[in-house]
Design a protein around this motif. Structure first.
Motif, PDB file in Angstrom:
ATOM      1  N   GLU A 181      -4.584   8.621   4.804  1.00 23.06           N
ATOM      2  CA  GLU A 181      -4.474   8.692   6.269  1.00 23.06           C
ATOM      3  C   GLU A 181      -4.948  10.076   6.734  1.00 23.06           C
ATOM      4  OE1 GLU A 181      -0.789   6.754   7.593  1.00 23.06           O
ATOM      5  OE2 GLU A 181      -1.927   4.970   7.075  1.00 23.06           O
ATOM      6  N   LEU A 210      10.536   5.718   8.924  1.00 21.35           N
ATOM      7  CA  LEU A 210       9.486   5.136   9.773  1.00 21.35           C
ATOM      8  C   LEU A 210       9.931   3.833  10.427  1.00 21.35           C
ATOM      9  CD1 LEU A 210       6.386   6.015   7.576  1.00 21.35           C
ATOM     10  CD2 LEU A 210       6.936   6.908   9.849  1.00 21.35           C
ATOM     11  N   ALA A 264       0.317   5.051   1.598  1.00 24.31           N
ATOM     12  CA  ALA A 264      -0.598   5.583   2.619  1.00 24.31           C
ATOM     13  C   ALA A 264      -0.293   7.042   2.939  1.00 24.31           C
ATOM     14  CB  ALA A 264      -0.496   4.721   3.871  1.00 24.31           C
ATOM     15  N   PRO A 265      -0.514   7.930   1.998  1.00 21.35           N
ATOM     16  CA  PRO A 265      -0.201   9.339   2.262  1.00 21.35           C
ATOM     17  C   PRO A 265      -1.222  10.010   3.178  1.00 21.35           C
ATOM     18  CG  PRO A 265      -1.239   9.137   0.121  1.00 21.35           C
ATOM     19  CD  PRO A 265      -1.077   7.737   0.643  1.00 21.35           C
ATOM     20  N   SER A 266      -0.765  11.039   3.859  1.00 21.57           N
ATOM     21  CA  SER A 266      -1.662  11.888   4.646  1.00 21.57           C
ATOM     22  C   SER A 266      -1.994  13.091   3.771  1.00 21.57           C
ATOM     23  CB  SER A 266      -0.957  12.365   5.922  1.00 21.57           C
ATOM     24  OG  SER A 266      -0.399  11.257   6.591  1.00 21.57           O
ATOM     25  N   ARG A 279       0.838  -1.206   0.000  1.00 19.32           N
ATOM     26  CA  ARG A 279       0.000   0.000   0.000  1.00 19.32           C
ATOM     27  C   ARG A 279       0.863   1.242   0.000  1.00 19.32           C
ATOM     28  NH1 ARG A 279       2.306   2.254   4.373  1.00 19.32           N
ATOM     29  NH2 ARG A 279       2.005   1.210   6.331  1.00 19.32           N
ATOM     30  N   ARG A 301       7.835   1.235   3.032  1.00 22.59           N
ATOM     31  CA  ARG A 301       7.824   2.655   3.397  1.00 22.59           C
ATOM     32  C   ARG A 301       9.243   3.094   3.699  1.00 22.59           C
ATOM     33  NH1 ARG A 301       4.443   1.797   9.014  1.00 22.59           N
ATOM     34  NH2 ARG A 301       6.028   0.604  10.125  1.00 22.59           N
ATOM     35  N   TYR A 311      -1.480   7.971  14.617  1.00 18.60           N
ATOM     36  CA  TYR A 311      -0.885   7.290  13.470  1.00 18.60           C
ATOM     37  C   TYR A 311      -0.583   5.825  13.799  1.00 18.60           C
ATOM     38  CZ  TYR A 311       3.074   5.593  10.783  1.00 18.60           C
ATOM     39  OH  TYR A 311       3.921   4.793  10.066  1.00 18.60           O
ATOM     40  N   VAL A 354      -2.533   2.917  11.693  1.00 21.60           N
ATOM     41  CA  VAL A 354      -1.751   2.260  10.644  1.00 21.60           C
ATOM     42  C   VAL A 354      -1.637   0.752  10.926  1.00 21.60           C
ATOM     43  CG1 VAL A 354       0.656   2.371  11.431  1.00 21.60           C
ATOM     44  CG2 VAL A 354       0.126   3.005   9.125  1.00 21.60           C
TER      45      VAL A 354
HETATM   46  N1  GLU Z   1       0.799   8.421   6.447  1.00 23.29           N
HETATM   47  C1  GLU Z   1       2.191   8.310   6.666  1.00 23.29           C
HETATM   48  C2  GLU Z   1       2.903   9.464   5.994  1.00 23.29           C
HETATM   49  O1  GLU Z   1       2.335  10.117   5.146  1.00 23.29           O
HETATM   50  C3  GLU Z   1       2.814   7.025   6.125  1.00 23.29           C
HETATM   51  C4  GLU Z   1       2.334   5.835   6.835  1.00 23.29           C
HETATM   52  C5  GLU Z   1       3.096   4.552   6.572  1.00 23.29           C
HETATM   53  O2  GLU Z   1       3.569   4.327   5.448  1.00 23.29           O
HETATM   54  O3  GLU Z   1       3.160   3.751   7.474  1.00 23.29           O
HETATM   55  O4  GLU Z   1       4.032   9.723   6.340  1.00 23.29           O
END
Ligand code: GLU
Length: 292
Positions: free
Chosen positions: A46, A217, A12-14, A10, A213, A195, A199
């Motif tokens: 997100e 992270l 998963a942008p905010s 996936r 990712r 978060y 997540v």
């Molecule tokens: N939403 C997070 C971000 O934009 C990424 C989350 C993830 O990949 O675990 O930095």
């Protein structure tokens, strides 16, 4: 014989801003990791941070990804539709006696972090020590609070904390060290989940087999692995990729004033060609310098 399990990844942008080259790089990594083996690539927005998320960014993110040639499978999952799931998990952890309310303000936390015994970036656990009476009095007085995970308690709760292993396709086998993150927030004062909680639950709910990712992270995975153990969730394989850096070795981020993907798309550049450059480890012209 069972059919092979195909990867599910996936992006998963905010939706708190526009996408930049670093986002494109990460989305490509996740997309290609799945597609190379005929697997599925999902898109998750997100957007639990109601104050900072903007719906108009979602359309831009989708247009940017399509322009890069990164099609996703199935409907987009919005975290804002999953608040009840997060609340239920929070309730479960609270029932296990692993959460405590934290009334600290940002300023108080910042002050304690700079104190001589403070560990950099780690919440010192001030509110962990409050008595039930003190907690009740503050709640009654309307002091806003977040919910924090008592990480030491949580590790002790597990029958076998030794099982807190995860496999990273780049770093290899890793033993999670959730204590290194301190007592993380699982529900914010201003958002019904954090978060970390959202997540972890969503990766499980979406059947993500490979979390691809950025390595920024990596430390968060210590927390996510602990939450998986506490909430009986499966542990995906991780792939924390290196971050895209400019010619000066500095991470390409918004603060460098790099152009947004949208601006490059709208000026008519070929997105697929840009994605291929990134796949080949090249930086497109105009992106490579700190102040480009
Ligand atoms: N939403 C997070 C971000 O934009 C990424 C989350 C993830 O990949 O675990 O930095």
């Amino acid at each position: 014989m069972n059919p092979p399990v195909l990867p599910v990844t996936r992006f998963a942008p905010s939706p708190t801003g526009k996408l930049h080259l670093g986002h494109a790089f990460s989305a490509i990594q996740a997309h290609d990791r799945a597609r190379a083996e005929g697997g599925r690539f999902l898109l998750r927005i997100e957007d639990i941070d109601g104050a900072r998320s903007r719906p108009e960014h979602v359309a831009t993110i989708e247009a940017d990804l399509r322009w890069l040639g990164l099609e996703w499978d199935g409907p987009v999952l919005f975290q804002s539709t999953r608040l009840e799931v997060y609340a239920a998990a929070l309730e479960r952890l609270r029932g296990m006696g692993l959460l405590y309310p934290c009334f600290c303000t940002r300023a108080e936390i910042a002050a304690s972090l700079s104190a001589p015994h403070g560990v950099e970036g780690i919440y010192p656990g001030t509110c962990r020590a409050l008595s039930e009476g003190e907690r009740a009095a503050r709640v009654a007085a309307g002091v806003p609070y977040a919910w924090r995970l008592d990480v030491a308690e949580a590790v002790a709760y597990l029958e076998d904390p030794e099982v807190l292993l995860w496999h990273d396709e780049i770093a290899g086998d890793v033993i999670a060290d959730p204590l290194s993150a301190g007592d993380v927030v699982l529900a914010r004062k201003d958002a019904p989940a954090s978060y970390h909680l959202a997540v972890t639950l969503d990766d499980a709910a979406q059947g993500i087999t490979h979390v691809v990712r950025g390595v920024d992270l990596f430390a968060a995975t210590h927390v996510h692995r602990l939450l998986q153990a506490l909430l009986d969730l499966p542990t995906p394989i991780y792939r924390h990729h290196a971050l895209l850096t400019g010619a000066d070795g500095e991470r390409l981020a918004k603060r460098h004033g790099a152009p947004t993907l949208e601006s490059v798309r709208l000026r008519g550049d070929d997105g697929r060609a840009l994605a291929d450059l990134l796949r080949n480890g090249a930086l497109p012209i105009g992106f490579g310098h700190a102040n480009a």
